[in-house]
Scaffold this active site. Structure first.
Site, PDB file in Angstrom:
ATOM      1  N   ARG A  60       0.822  -1.219   0.000  1.00 41.44           N
ATOM      2  CA  ARG A  60       0.000   0.000   0.000  1.00 41.44           C
ATOM      3  C   ARG A  60       0.847   1.256   0.000  1.00 41.44           C
ATOM      4  O   ARG A  60       0.388   2.322  -0.432  1.00 41.44           O
ATOM      5  CB  ARG A  60      -1.001  -0.036   1.158  1.00 41.44           C
ATOM      6  N   GLU A  97       4.374 -10.894  14.800  1.00 35.48           N
ATOM      7  CA  GLU A  97       3.768 -11.509  15.980  1.00 35.48           C
ATOM      8  C   GLU A  97       4.023 -13.027  15.965  1.00 35.48           C
ATOM      9  O   GLU A  97       4.375 -13.625  16.968  1.00 35.48           O
ATOM     10  CB  GLU A  97       2.267 -11.215  15.982  1.00 35.48           C
TER      11      GLU A  97
HETATM   12  P1  AMP Z   1       4.121  -2.915  11.613  1.00 40.67           P
HETATM   13  O1  AMP Z   1       5.381  -3.505  11.049  1.00 40.67           O
HETATM   14  O2  AMP Z   1       3.614  -3.654  12.813  1.00 40.67           O
HETATM   15  O3  AMP Z   1       4.266  -1.421  11.866  1.00 40.67           O
HETATM   16  O4  AMP Z   1       2.982  -3.121  10.536  1.00 40.67           O
HETATM   17  C1  AMP Z   1       2.843  -2.248   9.496  1.00 40.67           C
HETATM   18  C2  AMP Z   1       2.336  -2.942   8.252  1.00 40.67           C
HETATM   19  O5  AMP Z   1       1.263  -3.849   8.510  1.00 40.67           O
HETATM   20  C3  AMP Z   1       1.825  -1.900   7.281  1.00 40.67           C
HETATM   21  O6  AMP Z   1       2.333  -2.214   6.006  1.00 40.67           O
HETATM   22  C4  AMP Z   1       0.320  -2.015   7.351  1.00 40.67           C
HETATM   23  O7  AMP Z   1      -0.214  -1.946   6.077  1.00 40.67           O
HETATM   24  C5  AMP Z   1       0.024  -3.376   7.994  1.00 40.67           C
HETATM   25  N1  AMP Z   1      -0.912  -3.289   9.159  1.00 40.67           N
HETATM   26  C6  AMP Z   1      -0.600  -3.555  10.453  1.00 40.67           C
HETATM   27  N2  AMP Z   1      -1.644  -3.403  11.256  1.00 40.67           N
HETATM   28  C7  AMP Z   1      -2.672  -3.008  10.477  1.00 40.67           C
HETATM   29  C8  AMP Z   1      -4.047  -2.652  10.735  1.00 40.67           C
HETATM   30  N3  AMP Z   1      -4.587  -2.678  11.972  1.00 40.67           N
HETATM   31  N4  AMP Z   1      -4.804  -2.261   9.689  1.00 40.67           N
HETATM   32  C9  AMP Z   1      -4.274  -2.208   8.447  1.00 40.67           C
HETATM   33  N5  AMP Z   1      -3.008  -2.531   8.138  1.00 40.67           N
HETATM   34  C10 AMP Z   1      -2.199  -2.936   9.134  1.00 40.67           C
END
Ligand code: AMP
Length: 172
Positions: A60, A97
């Site tokens: 995205r 996770e």
């Molecule tokens: P992180 O590495 O945990 O910061 O996760 C970020 C990535 O996961 C991004 O590319 C987001 O598109 C996706 N992502 C994580 N949590 C969500 C959520 N609650 N809603 C939508 N996309 C998420």
């Protein structure tokens, strides 16, 4: 979510698994006003100090990165999941996770010292963004800032990005 753009973002509870509140930007980019307002806000953040190049995070981040690169008249670098880029790459693995994930960038994607704006749709735990910072720096770029449309404040992802400039348009 109380900020102006939040009305364009659809929230799906328990997707992709129970307990996750998924922030769906398809409704934002599908709305011409929502998409343009988002790009206007992102562009305004950097108009006095525009990037030399934008790095978009799969997938995205590509959408916002491509449109913003056009506004700044700069190039777009793709930070992709493992195995998608055809030429020589640097890679960075980070913890999820459950298990881990790997991102890659072409070794010749940046010129040395180029000021890079990293962009993704959402900052959650910050693992994806931190891995991208490491990739950009390995490849010789200098991180100007990181932009997100949405930040999940309760996950404190920005703590993993201490020392870097972070902008998020919608906090939730
Ligand atoms: P992180 O590495 O945990 O910061 O996760 C970020 C990535 O996961 C991004 O590319 C987001 O598109 C996706 N992502 C994580 N949590 C969500 C959520 N609650 N809603 C939508 N996309 C998420």
């Amino acid at each position: 979510m109380s900020q102006e753009l939040s009305k364009y973002i659809r929230v799906i509870e328990d997707f992709p698994k129970p307990g996750i509140s998924f922030k769906d930007i398809t409704t934002l980019i599908g709305d011409p006003e929502g998409f343009q307002k988002t790009l206007d806000e992102l562009e305004a953040l950097h108009k006095d100090n525009p990037p030399d190049v934008i790095a978009g995070i799969e997938s995205r981040g590509f959408i916002f990165g491509a449109a913003l690169a056009d506004r700044f008249g700069c190039g777009l670098v793709l930070v992709r999941k493992l195995g998608k880029l055809p030429a020589k790459t640097f890679s960075e693995t980070y913890e999820l996770e459950y298990g881990s994930a790997t991102l890659e960038v072409h070794t010749d994607a940046f010129e040395s010292g180029q000021r890079v704006l990293i962009i993704d749709d959402l900052l959650a735990t910050g693992g994806t963004a931190a891995a991208t910072v490491r990739l950009v720096e390995k490849a010789g770029g200098e991180v100007l800032a990181l932009d997100f449309v949405i930040e999940l404040d309760f996950l404190a992802g920005r703590d993993k990005l201490a020392g870097y400039t972070i902008y998020s348009l919608v906090h939730t």
